[in-house]
Scaffold this motif. Structure first.
Motif, mmCIF file in Angstrom:
data_model
loop_
_atom_site.group_PDB
_atom_site.id
_atom_site.type_symbol
_atom_site.label_atom_id
_atom_site.label_comp_id
_atom_site.label_asym_id
_atom_site.label_seq_id
_atom_site.Cartn_x
_atom_site.Cartn_y
_atom_site.Cartn_z
ATOM 1 N N LEU A 168 -5.336 -13.996 38.780
ATOM 2 C CA LEU A 168 -4.279 -14.447 37.869
ATOM 3 C C LEU A 168 -4.774 -14.497 36.430
ATOM 4 O O LEU A 168 -4.011 -14.215 35.497
ATOM 5 C CB LEU A 168 -3.764 -15.825 38.306
ATOM 6 N N LEU A 176 -0.419 -20.717 34.893
ATOM 7 C CA LEU A 176 -1.582 -20.506 35.751
ATOM 8 C C LEU A 176 -1.884 -21.751 36.574
ATOM 9 O O LEU A 176 -2.160 -21.673 37.778
ATOM 10 C CB LEU A 176 -2.787 -20.120 34.891
ATOM 11 N N TYR A 196 5.882 -15.890 41.887
ATOM 12 C CA TYR A 196 4.941 -15.058 41.142
ATOM 13 C C TYR A 196 5.621 -13.795 40.602
ATOM 14 O O TYR A 196 5.378 -13.379 39.466
ATOM 15 C CB TYR A 196 3.768 -14.667 42.034
ATOM 16 N N LYS A 250 5.686 -12.809 36.761
ATOM 17 C CA LYS A 250 5.052 -11.551 36.383
ATOM 18 C C LYS A 250 6.044 -10.585 35.750
ATOM 19 O O LYS A 250 5.735 -9.902 34.758
ATOM 20 C CB LYS A 250 4.419 -10.905 37.611
#
Length: 262
Positions: free
Chosen positions: A144, A154, A187, A191
């Motif tokens: 990550l 994060l 995620y 992303k």
């Protein structure tokens, strides 16, 4: 007195780490056939978030192969986690199938080598599982970090990932697996948004020529306003920041669409 308490606490910790790991015994509710549906949906969710950030409808150009391709291009941490979990399952499954009773403490601590060896046969200690869990979490942090996420995002992903891993390994495999899927979609959303924001910030310039459309490039490196936004198996997406629109060119050169954005 304080030293005695410290010794007792160390002894309890050592005894806990020496205990046999007992995985949750549940019948999995998600089968391999269902994963075939979940994985393309995950890739599509990433692309949808990417274009949603760019204010561009992607549904007109959706193809399943684009969703599968993006899994390998942008979702490597998910593949990494799935691979490690598969290795864990390879270790845990024999224990579940054997249904061997948990060894008694007096058998584990027996002075008789034969009794002790029999008690420890095929056994995975809590220490081994904790080290494996922390190793996976550390690997997730490294992956990550490579994507330069904000520290808040994060931290959230790592804390959520740690909680999900604990639930999967020690509480409920079904609940843990469901949360793993939720984490994967979370995620993909983060992303997709991050990649779209970075793409519009960097404004990559490349030369694209489609012979079926024109001998001249549809995008040139020297242009000031237009830049490469995204490419699927059948389309190029180019953004014109001056005219505030997105142009869509088919790779065959036979179709051109333009969408105005706010």
């Amino acid at each position: 007195m304080g030293r005695e308490n410290l010794k007792m606490r160390i002894g309890k910790i050592a005894a806990y780490l020496e205990k046999s790991y007992q995985p949750p015994e549940e019948k999995p509710f998600v089968k391999v056939a269902e994963l075939v549906v979940i994985l393309p949906a995950l890739g599509f969710f990433y692309i949808w978030e990417f274009f949603n950030r760019c204010q561009m409808p992607y549904f007109l150009y959706f193809e399943v192969k684009d969703a599968l391709a993006v899994l390998y291009e942008n979702l490597m941490p998910i593949i990494y986690i799935a691979t490690l979990l598969s290795l864990m399952l390879a270790l845990i499954t024999p224990l579940i199938l054997k249904k061997k009773p948990r060894p008694l403490d007096n058998e584990v601590n027996s002075q008789d080598p034969a009794v002790r060896e029999s008690a420890l046969e095929g056994r995975i200690s809590m220490f081994t599982m904790i080290v494996t869990f922390l190793t996976v979490l550390a690997g997730l942090y490294v992956l990550l970090s490579a994507y330069n996420f904000e520290w808040k995002i994060l931290t959230i992903l790592l804390l959520f990932g740690g909680a999900v891993g604990y639930i999967y390994l020690f509480e409920s495999r079904n609940l843990g697996f469901g949360l793993i899927i939720l984490l994967a979609f979370l995620y993909a959303e983060v992303k997709g948004n991050a990649d779209a924001r970075q793409r519009m910030l960097n404004k990559p310039k490349i030369e694209i020529t489609l012979k079926g459309y024109s001998d001249k490039p549809v995008l040139d490196e020297g242009e000031d306003c237009r830049y490469f936004l995204y490419k699927t198996s059948n389309y190029y997406f180019i953004k014109d920041s001056c005219k505030r629109r997105i142009e869509v060119y088919s790779t065959s050169g036979q179709e051109v669409n333009r969408f105005n954005i706010d």
